[in-house]
Design an enzyme around this catalytic site. Structure first.
Site, PDB file in Angstrom:
ATOM      1  N   HIS A 135       1.936  13.439   6.289  1.00  0.00           N
ATOM      2  CA  HIS A 135       1.662  13.807   4.895  1.00  0.00           C
ATOM      3  C   HIS A 135       2.620  14.898   4.423  1.00  0.00           C
ATOM      4  O   HIS A 135       2.676  15.975   5.003  1.00  0.00           O
ATOM      5  CB  HIS A 135       0.231  14.263   4.639  1.00  0.00           C
ATOM      6  CG  HIS A 135      -0.197  13.935   3.229  1.00  0.00           C
ATOM      7  ND1 HIS A 135       0.209  14.670   2.148  1.00  0.00           N
ATOM      8  CD2 HIS A 135      -0.933  12.918   2.733  1.00  0.00           C
ATOM      9  CE1 HIS A 135      -0.281  14.124   1.054  1.00  0.00           C
ATOM     10  NE2 HIS A 135      -0.965  13.058   1.366  1.00  0.00           N
TER      11      HIS A 135
ATOM     12  N   GLU B  51      -4.894  11.857  13.332  1.00  0.00           N
ATOM     13  CA  GLU B  51      -3.637  12.127  12.625  1.00  0.00           C
ATOM     14  C   GLU B  51      -3.780  13.495  11.975  1.00  0.00           C
ATOM     15  O   GLU B  51      -4.666  13.700  11.136  1.00  0.00           O
ATOM     16  CB  GLU B  51      -3.343  11.055  11.564  1.00  0.00           C
ATOM     17  CG  GLU B  51      -2.045  11.357  10.815  1.00  0.00           C
ATOM     18  CD  GLU B  51      -1.658  10.275   9.798  1.00  0.00           C
ATOM     19  OE1 GLU B  51      -2.068   9.110   9.953  1.00  0.00           O
ATOM     20  OE2 GLU B  51      -0.930  10.642   8.849  1.00  0.00           O
TER      21      GLU B  51
ATOM     22  N   HIS C 192       4.265   3.168  -1.975  1.00  0.00           N
ATOM     23  CA  HIS C 192       4.960   3.393  -3.242  1.00  0.00           C
ATOM     24  C   HIS C 192       5.898   2.269  -3.646  1.00  0.00           C
ATOM     25  O   HIS C 192       6.361   2.238  -4.789  1.00  0.00           O
ATOM     26  CB  HIS C 192       5.629   4.762  -3.253  1.00  0.00           C
ATOM     27  CG  HIS C 192       4.603   5.855  -3.316  1.00  0.00           C
ATOM     28  ND1 HIS C 192       3.429   5.696  -4.026  1.00  0.00           N
ATOM     29  CD2 HIS C 192       4.525   7.073  -2.747  1.00  0.00           C
ATOM     30  CE1 HIS C 192       2.689   6.786  -3.894  1.00  0.00           C
ATOM     31  NE2 HIS C 192       3.326   7.638  -3.113  1.00  0.00           N
TER      32      HIS C 192
ATOM     33  N   GLU D 167      -4.653   2.336   6.221  1.00  0.00           N
ATOM     34  CA  GLU D 167      -5.370   3.553   5.805  1.00  0.00           C
ATOM     35  C   GLU D 167      -6.506   3.134   4.897  1.00  0.00           C
ATOM     36  O   GLU D 167      -6.320   2.290   4.010  1.00  0.00           O
ATOM     37  CB  GLU D 167      -4.444   4.464   5.010  1.00  0.00           C
ATOM     38  CG  GLU D 167      -3.602   5.362   5.841  1.00  0.00           C
ATOM     39  CD  GLU D 167      -2.788   6.294   4.960  1.00  0.00           C
ATOM     40  OE1 GLU D 167      -3.211   6.626   3.841  1.00  0.00           O
ATOM     41  OE2 GLU D 167      -1.707   6.658   5.401  1.00  0.00           O
TER      42      GLU D 167
ATOM     43  N   ASN E 154       4.980   4.437   5.580  1.00  0.00           N
ATOM     44  CA  ASN E 154       3.973   4.112   4.576  1.00  0.00           C
ATOM     45  C   ASN E 154       4.681   3.535   3.347  1.00  0.00           C
ATOM     46  O   ASN E 154       5.511   4.215   2.728  1.00  0.00           O
ATOM     47  CB  ASN E 154       3.186   5.383   4.211  1.00  0.00           C
ATOM     48  CG  ASN E 154       2.112   5.114   3.184  1.00  0.00           C
ATOM     49  OD1 ASN E 154       2.371   4.468   2.176  1.00  0.00           O
ATOM     50  ND2 ASN E 154       0.913   5.600   3.410  1.00  0.00           N
TER      51      ASN E 154
ATOM     52  N   HIS F 266      -2.205   1.974   2.415  1.00  0.00           N
ATOM     53  CA  HIS F 266      -3.539   2.466   2.067  1.00  0.00           C
ATOM     54  C   HIS F 266      -4.132   1.528   1.014  1.00  0.00           C
ATOM     55  O   HIS F 266      -3.626   1.465  -0.109  1.00  0.00           O
ATOM     56  CB  HIS F 266      -3.401   3.887   1.512  1.00  0.00           C
ATOM     57  CG  HIS F 266      -4.702   4.565   1.219  1.00  0.00           C
ATOM     58  ND1 HIS F 266      -4.775   5.885   0.840  1.00  0.00           N
ATOM     59  CD2 HIS F 266      -5.987   4.118   1.244  1.00  0.00           C
ATOM     60  CE1 HIS F 266      -6.038   6.221   0.641  1.00  0.00           C
ATOM     61  NE2 HIS F 266      -6.805   5.158   0.865  1.00  0.00           N
TER      62      HIS F 266
ATOM     63  N   ARG G 193      -4.826   0.896  -6.804  1.00  0.00           N
ATOM     64  CA  ARG G 193      -3.767   1.350  -7.718  1.00  0.00           C
ATOM     65  C   ARG G 193      -2.370   0.949  -7.242  1.00  0.00           C
ATOM     66  O   ARG G 193      -1.448   0.893  -8.022  1.00  0.00           O
ATOM     67  CB  ARG G 193      -3.844   2.863  -7.929  1.00  0.00           C
ATOM     68  CG  ARG G 193      -3.418   3.672  -6.727  1.00  0.00           C
ATOM     69  CD  ARG G 193      -3.324   5.131  -7.063  1.00  0.00           C
ATOM     70  NE  ARG G 193      -4.630   5.745  -7.238  1.00  0.00           N
ATOM     71  CZ  ARG G 193      -4.862   7.037  -7.027  1.00  0.00           C
ATOM     72  NH1 ARG G 193      -3.876   7.828  -6.672  1.00  0.00           N
ATOM     73  NH2 ARG G 193      -6.062   7.545  -7.174  1.00  0.00           N
TER      74      ARG G 193
ATOM     75  N   THR H 116      -3.787  11.405  -0.956  1.00  0.00           N
ATOM     76  CA  THR H 116      -4.839  11.972  -0.113  1.00  0.00           C
ATOM     77  C   THR H 116      -4.670  13.496  -0.074  1.00  0.00           C
ATOM     78  O   THR H 116      -3.606  13.994   0.272  1.00  0.00           O
ATOM     79  CB  THR H 116      -4.727  11.405   1.318  1.00  0.00           C
ATOM     80  OG1 THR H 116      -4.533  10.001   1.216  1.00  0.00           O
ATOM     81  CG2 THR H 116      -5.971  11.693   2.119  1.00  0.00           C
TER      82      THR H 116
ATOM     83  N   ARG I 262      -6.506   1.318  -1.415  1.00  0.00           N
ATOM     84  CA  ARG I 262      -7.412   2.241  -2.105  1.00  0.00           C
ATOM     85  C   ARG I 262      -8.509   1.460  -2.818  1.00  0.00           C
ATOM     86  O   ARG I 262      -8.322   0.309  -3.202  1.00  0.00           O
ATOM     87  CB  ARG I 262      -6.642   3.099  -3.110  1.00  0.00           C
ATOM     88  CG  ARG I 262      -5.651   4.051  -2.460  1.00  0.00           C
ATOM     89  CD  ARG I 262      -5.064   4.994  -3.489  1.00  0.00           C
ATOM     90  NE  ARG I 262      -6.007   6.038  -3.849  1.00  0.00           N
ATOM     91  CZ  ARG I 262      -5.960   7.285  -3.380  1.00  0.00           C
ATOM     92  NH1 ARG I 262      -5.003   7.662  -2.568  1.00  0.00           N
ATOM     93  NH2 ARG I 262      -6.867   8.162  -3.738  1.00  0.00           N
TER      94      ARG I 262
HETATM   95  N1  PXP Z   1      -0.749   9.909   6.475  1.00  0.00           N
HETATM   96  C1  PXP Z   1      -1.820   9.722   5.687  1.00  0.00           C
HETATM   97  C2  PXP Z   1      -3.161   9.675   6.307  1.00  0.00           C
HETATM   98  C3  PXP Z   1      -1.675   9.553   4.296  1.00  0.00           C
HETATM   99  O1  PXP Z   1      -2.758   9.365   3.521  1.00  0.00           O
HETATM  100  C4  PXP Z   1      -0.373   9.536   3.750  1.00  0.00           C
HETATM  101  C5  PXP Z   1      -0.200   9.285   2.283  1.00  0.00           C
HETATM  102  O2  PXP Z   1      -0.620   8.013   1.948  1.00  0.00           O
HETATM  103  C6  PXP Z   1       0.709   9.726   4.610  1.00  0.00           C
HETATM  104  C7  PXP Z   1       0.503   9.943   5.962  1.00  0.00           C
HETATM  105  C8  PXP Z   1       2.114   9.741   4.101  1.00  0.00           C
HETATM  106  O3  PXP Z   1       2.285  10.838   3.262  1.00  0.00           O
HETATM  107  P1  PXP Z   1       3.608  10.961   2.410  1.00  0.00           P
HETATM  108  O4  PXP Z   1       3.625   9.827   1.446  1.00  0.00           O
HETATM  109  O5  PXP Z   1       3.472  12.289   1.746  1.00  0.00           O
HETATM  110  O6  PXP Z   1       4.751  10.887   3.380  1.00  0.00           O
END
Ligand code: PXP
Length: 236
Positions: free
Chosen positions: A190, A150, A9, A69, A6, A42, A48, A100, A44
């Site tokens: 997550h 997931e 960031h 996402e 992901n 994602h 953001r 999330t 959003r």
């Molecule tokens: N899976 C989902 C559905 C998420 O919303 C996120 C965060 O955007 C992640 C995985 C990844 O989480 P993390 O950034 O804490 O590794």
């Protein structure tokens, strides 16, 4: 076990200055060259971090699998229909949250979620539902027509003691077994970090882990030495 990275960031950092760097499109290519199995972003509702432009370009450049996402918001669903990512992962979304917070309440929103699942599937998009590792949410996901779930690993990741972590790991294990028994593909993610990922990676039935924050954080730390040396060289 596959790894989806992901890269939200990377865009968070760009948006801190509203500039053009770092570009998540470049980041995606580096992640793929390093061996990841999918790119996750994602989009959003408040934009953001990831922007419409990122999603449009990533659709054309990602060579592994593009996992978008998204919430079930109509505007976002329309964008997904146009972009047609390989996979859409439906997540709950609140404007005030930092990330999330919980899994999707599939059971109590079965009709609305099923409708979105159907719309996306009709466009050839594989649909995943991000849910807490609970039997009734897994059953509801199956009813909603999703082929993938997931499992939210947040409670495991945030466990403050071994006993809680063990109990949360067991919940994930049971949920993965139940999901596969129902014929669903099971992913998880997550809050996973370099410290806590191994135990989850050992769980049978889970096909892919989606990890963002920890990888991007580590990239900043391991990349900083080189970045400073390069700048110093230019100044010299
Ligand atoms: N899976 C989902 C559905 C998420 O919303 C996120 C965060 O955007 C992640 C995985 C990844 O989480 P993390 O950034 O804490 O590794």
């Amino acid at each position: 076990m596959k790894l989806g990275v992901n890269i939200d960031h990377v865009a968070t950092l760009r948006q801190a200055r509203k500039t053009i760097e770092p570009d998540p499109v470049w980041a995606a290519a580096i992640c793929e060259l390093a061996g990841c199995d999918s790119i996750v972003v994602h989009l959003r509702e408040d934009r953001r971090h990831i922007a419409d432009r990122d999603v449009e370009i990533l659709r054309k450049t990602v060579r592994t699998r593009f996992n978008l996402e998204m919430s079930v918001n109509r505007e976002i669903v329309d964008i997904a229909k146009t972009i047609r990512p390989d996979q859409a992962t439906l997540v709950p979304e609140k404007r005030s949250e930092l990330t999330t917070e919980g899994g999707l309440e599939v059971k109590s929103n079965l009709n609305s979620i099923s409708r979105v699942v159907e719309i996306l599937k009709k466009k050839g998009i594989a649909v995943s539902l991000f849910i807490d590792p609970e039997k009734d949410q897994i059953e509801a996901s199956k009813k909603a027509g999703a082929g993938i779930i997931e499992l939210h690993t947040g409670n495991y990741a945030e466990a403050r003691d071994d006993k809680t972590a063990k109990a949360e790991l067991q919940r994930l294990k049971d949920a993965a077994a139940y999901g596969t028994e129902l014929g669903l593909m099971v992913n998880a993610g997550h809050g996973l970090t370099y410290q806590n990922v191994s135990e989850v990676a050992r769980l049978k039935g889970i096909e892919e882990l989606n990890i963002g924050h920890s990888i991007i954080s580590r990239a900043v730390i391991v990349g900083l030495d080189r970045a400073v040396r390069e700048m110093k060289e230019l100044i010299r």
